[in-house]
Every structure is written in C-alpha cells, then in structure tokens.
Motif scaffolding. Structure first.
Motif, PDB file in Angstrom:
ATOM      1  N   LYS A  98       0.833  -1.207   0.000  1.00 26.67           N
ATOM      2  CA  LYS A  98       0.000   0.000   0.000  1.00 26.67           C
ATOM      3  C   LYS A  98       0.861   1.247   0.000  1.00 26.67           C
ATOM      4  CE  LYS A  98      -4.259  -1.339   2.409  1.00 26.67           C
ATOM      5  NZ  LYS A  98      -5.102  -0.997   3.529  1.00 26.67           N
ATOM      6  N   SER A  99       1.549   1.512  -1.107  1.00 27.19           N
ATOM      7  CA  SER A  99       2.449   2.663  -1.102  1.00 27.19           C
ATOM      8  C   SER A  99       1.726   3.974  -1.375  1.00 27.19           C
ATOM      9  CB  SER A  99       3.547   2.449  -2.142  1.00 27.19           C
ATOM     10  OG  SER A  99       2.964   2.190  -3.394  1.00 27.19           O
ATOM     11  N   LYS A 100       0.506   3.924  -1.899  1.00 28.88           N
ATOM     12  CA  LYS A 100      -0.197   5.143  -2.281  1.00 28.88           C
ATOM     13  C   LYS A 100      -0.966   5.725  -1.101  1.00 28.88           C
ATOM     14  CE  LYS A 100       1.028   4.703  -6.568  1.00 28.88           C
ATOM     15  NZ  LYS A 100       2.048   5.598  -7.148  1.00 28.88           N
ATOM     16  N   MET A 101      -1.025   7.089  -1.048  1.00 29.76           N
ATOM     17  CA  MET A 101      -1.784   7.759  -0.001  1.00 29.76           C
ATOM     18  C   MET A 101      -2.994   8.457  -0.612  1.00 29.76           C
ATOM     19  SD  MET A 101      -0.665  10.739   2.685  1.00 29.76           S
ATOM     20  CE  MET A 101       0.920   9.975   2.992  1.00 29.76           C
ATOM     21  N   ILE A 102      -4.163   8.070  -0.142  1.00 30.98           N
ATOM     22  CA  ILE A 102      -5.422   8.569  -0.706  1.00 30.98           C
ATOM     23  C   ILE A 102      -6.152   9.379   0.348  1.00 30.98           C
ATOM     24  CG2 ILE A 102      -7.651   7.890  -1.679  1.00 30.98           C
ATOM     25  CD1 ILE A 102      -6.276   5.279  -2.605  1.00 30.98           C
ATOM     26  N   GLY A 103      -6.479  10.627   0.030  1.00 32.16           N
ATOM     27  CA  GLY A 103      -7.255  11.449   0.950  1.00 32.16           C
ATOM     28  C   GLY A 103      -8.715  11.461   0.542  1.00 32.16           C
ATOM     29  N   ILE A 104      -9.581  11.573   1.499  1.00 27.35           N
ATOM     30  CA  ILE A 104     -11.003  11.688   1.196  1.00 27.35           C
ATOM     31  C   ILE A 104     -11.596  12.720   2.146  1.00 27.35           C
ATOM     32  CG2 ILE A 104     -11.528   9.700   2.693  1.00 27.35           C
ATOM     33  CD1 ILE A 104     -13.867   9.062   0.797  1.00 27.35           C
ATOM     34  N   PHE A 105     -12.367  13.644   1.580  1.00 25.64           N
ATOM     35  CA  PHE A 105     -12.995  14.651   2.423  1.00 25.64           C
ATOM     36  C   PHE A 105     -13.926  13.963   3.422  1.00 25.64           C
ATOM     37  CE2 PHE A 105     -12.694  17.976  -1.155  1.00 25.64           C
ATOM     38  CZ  PHE A 105     -11.566  18.547  -0.598  1.00 25.64           C
ATOM     39  N   GLY A 119      -9.622   1.749   0.342  1.00 20.50           N
ATOM     40  CA  GLY A 119      -8.608   0.938   1.020  1.00 20.50           C
ATOM     41  C   GLY A 119      -8.031  -0.156   0.146  1.00 20.50           C
ATOM     42  N   GLN A 120      -8.726  -0.489  -0.929  1.00 22.31           N
ATOM     43  CA  GLN A 120      -8.177  -1.486  -1.859  1.00 22.31           C
ATOM     44  C   GLN A 120      -6.993  -0.943  -2.638  1.00 22.31           C
ATOM     45  OE1 GLN A 120     -12.021  -2.022  -3.877  1.00 22.31           O
ATOM     46  NE2 GLN A 120     -11.724  -4.212  -3.583  1.00 22.31           N
ATOM     47  N   PHE A 121      -6.886   0.389  -2.716  1.00 20.72           N
ATOM     48  CA  PHE A 121      -5.867   1.001  -3.578  1.00 20.72           C
ATOM     49  C   PHE A 121      -4.732   1.683  -2.808  1.00 20.72           C
ATOM     50  CE2 PHE A 121      -9.898   0.995  -5.863  1.00 20.72           C
ATOM     51  CZ  PHE A 121      -9.551   0.334  -7.028  1.00 20.72           C
ATOM     52  N   GLY A 122      -4.878   1.834  -1.480  1.00 21.24           N
ATOM     53  CA  GLY A 122      -3.820   2.514  -0.744  1.00 21.24           C
ATOM     54  C   GLY A 122      -4.244   2.805   0.680  1.00 21.24           C
ATOM     55  N   ASP A 123      -3.406   3.586   1.358  1.00 26.35           N
ATOM     56  CA  ASP A 123      -3.749   4.002   2.716  1.00 26.35           C
ATOM     57  C   ASP A 123      -4.693   5.195   2.632  1.00 26.35           C
ATOM     58  OD1 ASP A 123      -2.320   2.230   4.435  1.00 26.35           O
ATOM     59  OD2 ASP A 123      -0.461   3.196   3.791  1.00 26.35           O
ATOM     60  N   VAL A 124      -5.753   5.160   3.416  1.00 28.11           N
ATOM     61  CA  VAL A 124      -6.779   6.188   3.318  1.00 28.11           C
ATOM     62  C   VAL A 124      -6.676   7.148   4.494  1.00 28.11           C
ATOM     63  CG1 VAL A 124      -9.247   6.630   3.109  1.00 28.11           C
ATOM     64  CG2 VAL A 124      -8.268   4.501   2.206  1.00 28.11           C
ATOM     65  N   LYS A 125      -6.695   8.437   4.198  1.00 28.92           N
ATOM     66  CA  LYS A 125      -6.686   9.471   5.225  1.00 28.92           C
ATOM     67  C   LYS A 125      -8.009  10.222   5.153  1.00 28.92           C
ATOM     68  CE  LYS A 125      -2.310   8.874   6.283  1.00 28.92           C
ATOM     69  NZ  LYS A 125      -1.952   8.225   7.559  1.00 28.92           N
ATOM     70  N   ILE A 126      -8.690  10.331   6.309  1.00 31.32           N
ATOM     71  CA  ILE A 126      -9.918  11.125   6.377  1.00 31.32           C
ATOM     72  C   ILE A 126      -9.503  12.574   6.606  1.00 31.32           C
ATOM     73  CG2 ILE A 126     -12.040  11.515   7.677  1.00 31.32           C
ATOM     74  CD1 ILE A 126     -11.934   8.537   8.500  1.00 31.32           C
ATOM     75  N   LEU A 127      -9.905  13.479   5.702  1.00 38.78           N
ATOM     76  CA  LEU A 127      -9.467  14.869   5.800  1.00 38.78           C
ATOM     77  C   LEU A 127     -10.417  15.693   6.657  1.00 38.78           C
ATOM     78  CD1 LEU A 127      -8.401  15.498   2.082  1.00 38.78           C
ATOM     79  CD2 LEU A 127      -7.028  14.621   3.981  1.00 38.78           C
ATOM     80  N   GLY A 128      -9.871  16.506   7.566  1.00 40.05           N
ATOM     81  CA  GLY A 128     -10.673  17.398   8.405  1.00 40.05           C
ATOM     82  C   GLY A 128     -11.199  18.586   7.615  1.00 40.05           C
ATOM     83  N   ILE A 129     -12.148  19.328   8.202  1.00 41.47           N
ATOM     84  CA  ILE A 129     -12.779  20.443   7.488  1.00 41.47           C
ATOM     85  C   ILE A 129     -11.726  21.431   6.990  1.00 41.47           C
ATOM     86  CG2 ILE A 129     -14.319  22.428   7.695  1.00 41.47           C
ATOM     87  CD1 ILE A 129     -15.805  21.065   9.884  1.00 41.47           C
ATOM     88  N   ASP A 130     -10.856  21.838   7.888  1.00 36.50           N
ATOM     89  CA  ASP A 130      -9.957  22.932   7.571  1.00 36.50           C
ATOM     90  C   ASP A 130      -8.504  22.479   7.689  1.00 36.50           C
ATOM     91  OD1 ASP A 130      -9.662  25.499   6.756  1.00 36.50           O
ATOM     92  OD2 ASP A 130      -9.437  26.288   8.797  1.00 36.50           O
TER      93      ASP A 130
END
Lengths: 231, 231, 231, 231, 231, 231, 231, 231
Positions: free
Chosen positions: F6-13, F33-44
């Motif tokens: 999982k080398s890719k980093m994926i952000g999602i609002f 999550g199938q494509f990389g590490d997922v980060k939940i992005l905060g409002i600001d």
C-alpha cells in the motif's frame, strides 16, 4: 486559533460511529483541536511515530475476559474494533513511548493493560436512584500536583478501575468525592490515574464534554511537552 | 410426547434474550424439547456431568481476536456472556466428553476452539442482492453418512468457517450447494462439521427453525445415544 | 460469593419474557442468586422434590374468574402459562411442603389459592395523581416477628389482596403505612402474608428491585432453613 | 336500508377495543347492521330475552385451562372480559334458547362450551411460509345444506377446533379445502359447525370482512327466523 | 352496586373511538354506570323514548359554520358523526323532553343548539405557558343552588361558550375562578349552564375523570328524577 | 492485502456522518482501502501535497447559487462543510495538480467548479414510477478509452450535469443508456467526465457500492500512476 | 378585526414548511394579520412595489460562506430557497426602499447583507445546561427610543450577530440582559438592530410567538407608517 | 418559463398543510405555475376579481351534512377551513363568473354546491383488494370534446359524485373505464364534469401529480382564455 500555532500532531482512535460510518464524535474533535492538528486513526493504520499525543477515547464496556472475570449481567457487548486497538495497536504506541491520554473507557483499558481489573457494575440494583451524580467533585490526592481551583467533572460510566490488584506501575491521582454521608461504595472511587514512569494519563470523566476543565488542560499540555522535555 | 419417554437431559446455554432478561428463545425450547428434558444453563453454573447433550446455540459474531484476525467493519459486537461460555465453560464440557451440538455461531465457536478461523464477512459489498438464499440445499460429502432425502436448510449467517487452517481433528460433512452457476465464492462453503473422535457436531443452519430436518434429527439421536454406546 | 457455599437450590417459575423467549428477568436471577443456585423452571417440568425454595414471581393480573369476580375494565389480560403454573403446578409444590415465597402477583396467587379474593383496581379513577407512592413504609403487625429497622419498600401493583373473605389459614404480617392523613382506601392494605402452618410467605412489594431489604432476607433465610429444622 | 324493515334485534358482545375504550369494531357493526338493529352488550348487562340473535365475535385465544390443556408457547394472553362472557353470560343465552352465531374465537368458545378441545397452534414452526392462505375454499359436507356457489372465505386464526373429543351434540358442516397436495395437517380442518338441536352455528372465518358470503347470509337468516318458526 | 337498584336507563352517544371501532371510552362507562344501566347509542339508532337520561359526551371541536364563524387556525377538524348526532338526533331528544347532560363539547353543542356562539381559541398564542390550570375551582353563581363543598374540577378544553349572544333560554350556573390576579381573559369563563325550563344541564369540565364531584352527582340525580317529578 | 504494497496515499474529504460525528461511510473506506492508505481529511486541515489521490465523495445537493440558478422546490438543503470544501479547499488541490476523483456529487462539484450548471431535478413529477433504474448501463463515448466489458452501474441521484454551458475544458466520457424507447429526457445524460488536461475524473454513479466495476478501477489506477508518469 | 381597516399590505417570504408543502407557519400569519393583509411570497415572485412592509422570517442557519467563515460543526444545513431570497430578492426590496422587518434569522441575514458576520455557535460545549433562558429581558440602549414597560422576550437561536466588523450603517438598539453574574459571553449580545437611514429593523427574538410585545408593535407600526411619512 | 409570458393570475385556496403551517403542497404550485402566476389564498382573504382562474384543490372528505346524508363509518373528519371556503367563499367566486377548476374533493364540492350528493364509501368492505387501480383510463363521453390521445389518469379517492340527484346544470364529460369484466360498481363512475353554462370544470383525478395530462391542459387553457373570449 491560527494554523501556524498548531505545531502538535494528535492522533485519536476512530470507531464505528454508526452501523455504516467510521470516524469520531465531534466533541472529541473540538476538544483535541484546541491543542493541535487532529488525525483520525484507521483500524489497522500503520503506527505513526510522529504523534505528539495519542488519545484513547470512550466506548462500550471492555471484554471482561481481558481481566479474567465472569461477565456481569449488565456488562455491555464489546466492540471488536476497540478490543483490537486496545490489545494490538495500543501496546505498540506504549512501547514506542508516545504520550497517551485515556478518557473513560480509554483510562480503563490502559489500567487493564498494566494489570488492573474493573468493577463491572457499580450499581447492581436495577432501580436505584442515587447513581453517581452527573456533576461531581474530584480530590487530587497526589502530592505536588496542585490545581488551584475546585475540580468539578462529569460522569457517565457504570464501571470503574478497582483498587484490588491495582498495578504498582500506576498511581491514583484523583478520586471521586461523594456528596453522600458514609458512602462507602462510591467515595474514593478512582477518577484520575497516571503511569509512574511513562507519559500516560487517564481520566474517568469526559473532558471533551466540559466547557472548563483545568485538570484536562494541564494533563494534555504536560503530555504534549513530554517529547520536547524528555526526548 | 409423554414425560415418561423423556429420559434424556439436554442442556442449552442461556443468554440475555433482552436487556433485562435471561433464558433462551422459544424455538430452541420447542426443538430440544422433542428429544428430552431441557435445562437452561446459567452463566456460571457448575458443570453438570449428567447432561446427555449440550446444545451451543447461535448469537452475535465471535470476537475475531480469538482467531487472531483484524476485525472487519461489519463484524458485530461480541457478547461477553457467550465469549465466557465459549472460552471457559465449553472447554470443560469438551474435556468431560459430553456430547455437544453447535448451531450456527455454536458450530463456529467449536471450530475456533479446535483451531479454525472464520471468514468474517462473506458479502463485503453493501448492496449486493444475491445473498445466500434463505432456503438452500446441502451436499453430504462424508462417505458412509447417508441421508436418503434431499436436505434443504435455511441460512441466516454472514460469517462462515474457513477452509484455510481448518483443523485436522475436524472433518467437513456437508457443504452448501449454490444454485448460481460458477459461484466460486459461496459454493462448497462449510455447512456441517463433526469431530473425528469426540461426540461433537456442528451445523451452520438453524434446525430449530425448520419443520422437517432429518439431518438434525439424525445428529441429535446419534449424540444422545453416544453415552450408552461408548460410555 | 463462592460456589462452595451455595448449598441451597432455588427454583423460580420461568415465563415468556418476550414474544419469542422464555426465562426470567435478571433482577430475580441476581436476587435469588445471593441465596443459592437458581434453576429456571419450565412450563410443564416435572416437580422437583429437591428444591429448598420455590419463588413465585410477579406478572400480569390474575384471571378474576379464579376468585369468582366480574372482571374490571382495567384488569389486564391473563397469562395462560402463569395461570397453568398457579393452578396445576403450584398446588403440587404446596402439597409436598416445599417452602414457597410469592412476590407481588406471586403473593396474590398464593392468597387466591387458599381462598382469598382480590381488589381488582385500587384506583378506579383514570387521572388520579395520588397513587401509592413508589417508596413507602411497612408496618409489621404480627407479634414476635421483629425487624429492628424501618422497612421501606417499593410498590408497582394496582391490585391487592382483600380483607373480605381473607382465609383463616393465612395471617397478615405487614401492612402499608399511608403517608396521607385519613387515607381510608390504602392505609393498612395487605403487604406481607404468611401461612399459619406451612412454610409459605408472600410480599406485595418487589424485594428483587431493592438494594437493601432486611425483611426479604429474613423471610428467605427462614424458608431456606425450614427443611433442616422441620424435615 | 330503511329503519322500518329492521324488525330484528341483534346483540353482540362488546369488548375493550383499546386500552381505554369499549365497543365493537366497525366491520361487525356494518355486517350485523345489514340484518337488523344492533345492540352492543355491556360486560355484565342483564340478559336480554328479546334478542333475535346473539353474535359472539372473535378475539384473543381462549384460556387453555378451560379445555384442560397445557398452554402452548404461542397461545396468546386471554381476555378476562371475554372469558367472563363465555363462561358466565353465554351459557345463560344458550339455556334460554336464543339463536347464537359464533365467529372465529366465537365458534371456538361455543365448541369448548359443549366439550370440545382446541389445537392450540396449527403452525408450530416459527418461519413456516406455507400458512393457511388468507383466501381459501370451504367444502360443505353436511347433507341437505346446499349452497349453489363456491364458497371462498378468509382465515386469520392460528387455533382450531380439534376432531379429538369433538362433542356429539355438534356436527361439522364445513371443512377447509387445502390447495396443497397431501396436506394432512390442514386439509379438512373444521371451518363450520352447528348444534344438532339448538339454534347455534359457528364459523371459523370472518364473514364481517367479506364483501360476498352466501353461507354467512344463509346462517344468519336461518337463525333470525328461528324464533318465528320454532317458538 | 347490585343490578336490582339500577332502575334508570342512561343513553350515551357512541363515537369512533379509533379508526376501526365504535363505542365509548371507559371512564364514561364507569361514571354513568354508577347511576344506572348504560346503553351505547348507534349513529342512526331509533330515538329511545324510555331513556331517563341522555349523556352528550366530549370530542373534537364543533364545526364553526354552525355558529356562523370564520374558522380559527387552531380549530380542529370536525367529526361528521358527532355533527350528525348534534344536529339531527339531539334536537329530537330535546323535543321529547328527555333529560340531557352535556359534558365539555356536549355542553358547547347544547349551547350552540340554543343560539350561543363559541370562543374558538382561548389561547391564541402558541407558546403561552399560563394555560387554564388542569385543576381549578368553580364559583356557583346561581342563587338557590348550593353545594356546601368547594368545587374543584378539571379542564382540558381550548374553546368555551361566549357571553356574546348567550341565549336567553339558558342561564350560567357556574364560572371559572382564575387564580391569577386581574385575569380578564379567563376569569368568569362559563363552566356550568342549565336550561331555564327544560331538564338540560351542561358542564365544561369532565366529571367522568374525577374521583369526587358533588356537583356532577347533584346534576345527574336531579335529571334522573326529573321524569318522576314532572312527568 | 498486505500493508507493504500500500504505497499510495489517498485522501477523502470527511463530513458529518450524523448530528454528532465526523468521518466517512464505510463503503468509501473499503473501496479506497483497496488502492492505498486512506486518510480522512478534516474540514480545515492543511493542504497535503503528498496525496496521490483526492476522492471527493457524494452528499446532499450543491447550493444552486453556485451556478446562478433559482432553487428548485426539491433541491435539498446544502451542507456548509461540503460547500466550504468545494469552494475553498478543492480549488487549492486542483491548483496543485493533485489527481482527483469525484463521485456523484463529487463529479457535479468538479463540473460546477469549471463552469458547468446542473439540472436540479430530473424528475419533476412527484409520483413518477419510471425513475432511473438503479442498475443501468453506461456507454463509453470517448475514443481510445476502451473497456472490454459491459459496464453496469448504479444510480441514486436526482440531479445531473447539464449539456447547456458544459465547459470546454471537460469532456464527456460516458453517458447513460436508457432502456426505455425514445427516452429523450434521460438517454445520454452525463455519467462520466474527465478534464482534458488535468488528472481529474468524475463519475455520477457510486463505484464504492459495486462489487465489480472495471471502469472505476481503471480510473483510479490511472490517477494513482499520474504522479509517477507526469511528475 | 374588520377587513375595512386592513389598509396595509404585508408580504412575507414563504418557505418549504415540510418536504412537500410551501407556505408559512401559522404564528407568522396570526401575528402579521393583526396589522394588515398578509401575502405569502413565492420563491421567484415578481417584486411587489406596493408592499407596505416585508417580513423576513426565521429559519435554518445562514450559509457561513456568505460572511467568509469556516463552517462550525454545529452550523445547520442551509436552505437554498432562503439563501436565494436573501441574496437575490431581498436586495431588490432594500433598493426600492420598502420597509423591512427581520425576525431571528431574518435579522441576521439583514446584518450580513450590510457586512456583518455571525458568531456561529454561542454554546460550543455539547452538554452545557446554562443556555440562554427562553424568556429573558432586553435593554434598550438607543437614546430617544423609549418603551415604558419592561421588555421580556423569548429566544431560540444559537447564532448571533457579532460586534466584530459590525457595519457602520446599522446601529444596535437592544441587547440581551443576562441574569447570570459576570456573564461575559452572553451579556450584551445583540438583540435588536436598525438601519441608520433606511426603514429596516431586525429583532433576534420571536415576536410572533409572544402574547404581549410592545417593542414589536412599535417597530411594525413605525415601519407601516414609513411610506406615508417619508414617501 | 420566463416571467414575461406569465400574464395570467391563478388563485388557489390554501389550507393547513400541517398542524402549524398554512400554504399549499408543492405539486399544485408546480402544476399551476406552468400556466401563470400563482397566488395562495388566505382563509378569509377578500375576493379577488382579477383572478383568471381559481383552483379548488383536494383534501379530506366533505361534511356529509352538506348533502343531507347520514355519515358513513369511514367518512373522514371534515376540515372547517375547507368547509368555510366551500360554503362561504367559493359561491362568491361562482357568482362573479370567475373560471374555476376543481380537483378531486374540489370537483366534489362544486358538484355538491350545485345539488349533487356523494357516494361516501365506494369500498365498504374492509379488506377488499380490488380497489380502483391507481392508474386507469377515462372515457370522454361528451360529444364535440375530443382528445386524440388515450387518457390515463390516477386516482386516490374513496368517495365519488353520485348519478342519483345529479344536477341538471352540470354534465358528465368523462367516466372511469374499469378494467374488470362486469364491474358494475366502479365502471362509469364520474371522473370529469363541467357546468353547462358557467366556466366551471372538475376532475376526480389529480392532474398535478401527472407528468403528462392533455385533458387537464386543455381544460385549464380553455378556462384561462374564458375571460378574453366571453368577457
């Protein structure tokens, strides 16, 4: 609060906030957001060595099997995601020396990690009306840790850390002050703990729900400065 | 059925059937009551060596920590009373050689006890419509265990025992026959197991909800006669 | 409480705790579990001569046909399982001399068994606000049965045993003490009864819901020791 | 329909149609209103000798104690008002020779009055899908009672009158015709009965819910004319 | 109360107590049953000249078209069955001289029948908290009609009879005594009326919900004796 | 899937998943999550230049003021957090050249960002039954972008991107294939778009809810490889 | 109130009062109806130059993007119809010099129109119990605008106009008087504003819910007479 | 649709769309908005002689007292606001010659105004399944009024205008075409009416819920042009 001053990175374990969503509740975000940038941690996310603080939030009751007890009738079902975080992820953060702040169940799981047991149901009578008052006072019993204001906190738990088998590596910092006369059951129940050597604190109450909590502020600031001071 | 012929004593683990009550659901009572006198077992009741059969009923998902897995998002919370029965009480009955019949989660916990792992969520897509049909057929794959009628059973689970790390001491007796062409995912999923040496059987379906189930009848009668034959 | 000291066996009639489950509510289990091993009795289970105590628990209103009364508009529907236990099973335990403790409806059914009638609706006005206070006091009127503490109990019933046609074989041990001045309707209503010769007691209140009840403790201990003393 | 032609007076037992009201449901009023003036009878109203017909309507299950049976798990709670009407009021009307028409539970209570027993639960399996179809046919098996149209009726019951101990004074007029092949359980179940001598009929179905029911019309007209013909 | 003494026959208009049932609520049955045999009247039942008393019960608001008013926003929908009884059936009973007692809406409809108008909404402010107290006192202002006890009644209405256009054939017997100082709006609102010549009374409160109401008792007894005295 | 790959980093609002919680729904986590590490992005949250992909998820309707339209009666309320992310945060990611994948509302907001307008309500009739079928086909109309399988997708939206004022910098890749004959309204409605120069794609359907979606896989893989290829 | 005296025409913006209806709530109709004929304005209705007064009613929170703020977690979703009225329709009425009265959100949107910003959440703590009392007093701080009675109003908002960047063209007429000692947060919060030159007023409270409000009456009468005096 | 072309003014009676709001439902606004500017009329608003069309919308059942009928058990409660509009306001518009279009209950009230009666409940059986199909066809039976397309409409009513006492001044334009063979009850029931001389039409179906209705369009256009042609 401007972003520039938010130099600290605070992680918080996420959980299933509903049947179909994952995240954290907003009071935790608002509370932690006062002290730094907040990252919601995934179930199996790689350990992040850059965290300045890990918050272990509240939740449903801890599996009593973890402290070798027969389950009480009123112990709630246990959350497998939290049990996984507690038993697989949390020990890695402890081993790395990341400062940790446990809130409610978070304090309990830290205590159990170090060998404590829990009183599963402080109120075994079904209809008892004299439950722990929602707002109560705390007595700071640890010497040298002074707060110059009276500390009034809230309380929503029905389990608490037991004095029986309380681990030596921890110490009790604050206890519940019951307003009832001769209240042997609840008076002096454990409300605040800290590790004697590691940067680990826990509180039984919910600082994220309070508008004024000098104790929580003091603990978090102390933990956030830990790396700079000791590392 | 007259009481005189009910010479067998059948125990069944009780559970919290609601927030404030303990017992078992009525279909289990009706089903087991056809074969003998039924005793509802308390959480921490003393082991009863006189049982002719112990029924381990269904319930919420098993704590995935027991088979060392990261919890799936859709794995339900785990019941501490059932986890206690599974990990503390059940092994004692197994050690005593009491015949045991596991139903749904009961079969899964027996498998996990002997080293199996579970597939936590057979249907990882949220809106998939082609779920396991409620009524499906079973194929008996064990030689020498013939049932002369087609076996149609029901299915309400979303977890199942995995072929990966399937323990040697168990054998697969029946599997799911998918009606869908080239159904690689569900076809042959494990539906009936037995221990190779001990009087222990498990079925993934719910015989207590069926009006006609020759397989369940055969298993229970074999288990009920075990003591007379072998002991 | 260690299992070794639980030498007494206590049976309690089970009932349908929901549309699809059978058992007992947890406060009864917790309460009775303080005094011995608890067995949940099936509807038509064979009479168990080894019981040290039979608890007859509360429930919906008794069929007024049993005491030859026209039903009141507010008398609830009657539970056929409880009516069966009351009229078919309970008399067999009485005849065997097993000690019996009736709680709320359990006390009422014992009274009706021995010939009493019930007041079907103590509060015939729909909107009356001065109902029996939930917590009230009891006056022990039987000589020689002293409790050295004030007895405060709870009350959830709308029916009670009548003084009219009160059977000679029973005696009234405790009565309700109304806090209201000149309360002719509720003052002295029957709250505790016992049989003059058999080991049978009944209370109108719910000891299983109280955290402290010296009266209930005294009654149960007396009943549990009955066999040793008299048999 | 003009009032002038409504010379017949029809009584119908009222019941608690909700927690706080007493009366009858509207379909009964509409149905009976086609044949005469309808009077809602109070619980303990004086016997009215002028009734041309008494309708005994449906309701919750009959107390199985009345026919000496152990209650089934799925037998509903019994209505004390209906039990009172059935056992105290109805026998007086039967003794006076007032024509009576029992519907659903009303037919069952008439049968039990004359000595019949009931099958408490025709469908003991929880999830069985092949329940009695809502609309089914009836076969008139009594000679000389011809209806020249096919009779299709509805069915909402889960109990029925048993052939075992069926009383001699009654006779079976119509039975259920199951559409399923080899349906031994439901085929020929009792759907219409009459008394051999008294003006008493009962049907298991609900004529008041049907838009066309020549059988019900025939029965009511025969009963309404009874007094003129025989008295 | 024994049936022998129930020589009086009391009719009460029935209504749809739910979407699918017709009858009356139980407090009316209990209340009227204290004074005689109660008959529930059907919508279009023939006028019964043998009634000793007709009770016109409460219900939803009267159609303001009957007193020529623009509907208020908060006037509820009107019940066509009650409007029919009020405008078609009730006048026939009035014309026959049958004693009549109107309760709440029943008093209002009698007043409207004789020419009165209603205040449609006594509380036109949405969130006003100082509504008519549920329990209040009544002042008997008619000379020669003495009740020697203070009369405390209940109140659930939001409409009342107006003094404007109050018909000459009626007189105000009792008025509301407001506990609030200078309460011009509610003080003296009309609570009890009677017809100057006919045996017709009405009260705005609900005597059937009170446990003690000497005024209601006095009115009913006077009306029940009317026929004997005057006819 | 092992973490090592999982080398890719994926952000999602993230968004408010309930009144009191913030995060994302689980299908998005599972899908991404199938494509990389997922980060939940905060409002600001500060713009993260290390993201390999930004996912813009679905949600309530876009404020029609953003494309200068009068709001339709059925346009839902707009989410201020999403409007902020769309108008303040998203443009910064676009300017930085981070690959972006918009899903449902996410595609719409990307289109509006580049100048498109929306059809606010594709189905202006309230009770129309022939709505967009949940499962429909897509026609890939862009040359050189071949998928060798039929693409069947789902659809839950009631708004869509309009051809009127469709911006030149975008191109339509896929359109809806209506199964209805002569369906002028829905046939060819815009289902898949891409930017002509930037690494930005959008789909109107919900790939995170599908078990098999080669189109979504192709788009995400192309976007994830963008940095390596072009940067 | 006779129609003849209703010479004034008052417009009020309508809104979606439920998922499927458009209009206004009844308290607004009753309140405005005391002062003139009320017209419910459609979303995109042509500007009506004949209005004597435009009422801008309350509603859900204003889109914080309008005053360039990051949305708070507790800011509600914004209503696109109200946003359209506020940003497209309202400015046209302001430009035409029509007198305008803003209530609650209506006052806020007027303030934002002229450059003000809002405090998005006056109570950032989740469980705080000392919220703005529902009934509180107002202090009129503008000289020359005397009301000779104490003004007690209601309050249901959680947002308010900020003193920061308060526009010069407006002035604060009334402020909230907190009953709590040293209440720095709420004391003096802005409750009544007016434009220094245009016939525009706004109140934070809800006059349409009060039974007595001399301030609101004074403001509306002044605005209604504006045209006659100045135009 | 541009505002310039909306030269026609259409009024529609408003009603209480919920307990606390007044207006109209959105489909009526959308439907009427296609033909002109829509004004929501207040309860007691002055008669507007400038209307080009008055729409009388649907609603709860008409008070059967208006056509001198005994209320049916299933006739709903009547709305006093609609009754007022029907009996006080509508006649004034009829007298003024304003074109009127009645929909569902609106058609019924127009018919009743001119002397018609209603069938109160077309389906007197409770459980009948063969109700009026939601979508059915209409047969135009009036000569010279041709629509060249098949007219399929919807239907949600349970009352209809009766042929008995159908007034001479009206004529039946369209009738229901039942799909059932020999359907004597519903076939030919009245679906479209018009006044023989006045510009008044009514339809039993709901054109505002249809996406395509050439009949409704034709009627409205004819009515909107009435003034130009005849006045």
């Amino acid at each position: 609060m401007s972003k520039e001053t938010k130099s600290k990175m605070i992680g918080i374990f996420g959980w299933k906030t509903s049947e179909a969503s994952y995240g954290v509740t907003i009071p935790y975000l608002q509370y932690a957001g006062q002290f730094g940038d907040v990252k919601i941690l995934g179930i199996d996310e790689a350990i992040n060595p850059d965290l300045d603080l890990l918050i272990v939030p509240g939740g449903s009751d801890i599996d009593p099997g973890r402290y070798k007890a027969v389950p009480d009738y009123y112990t709630s079902k246990s959350d497998p995601i939290k049990e996984y975080q507690d038993t697989i992820v949390l020990p890695q953060y402890i081993d790395m020396g990341i400062p940790i702040f446990g809130i409610c169940r978070g304090m309990q799981t830290l205590a159990v990690h170090f060998g404590a047991t829990l009183i599963q149901n402080m109120y075994h009578e079904t209809n008892e009306h004299d439950r722990d008052e929602l707002i109560h006072d705390i007595d700071i019993i640890k010497e040298g840790f002074s707060i110059h204001e009276k500390i009034s906190v809230n309380s929503l738990h029905h389990q608490c850390v037991s004095y029986i088998d309380f681990p030596d590596c921890l110490e009790v910092v604050g206890v519940y002050i019951s307003k009832k006369k001769n209240d042997k059951k609840y008076h002096n129940s454990i409300e605040v703990i800290k590790h004697r050597e590691l940067p680990i604190w826990g509180v039984q109450y919910h600082p994220e729900e309070l508008s004024y909590d000098p104790l929580g502020d003091k603990i978090i600031n102390e933990l956030l400065n830990y790396k700079e001071v000791y590392a």
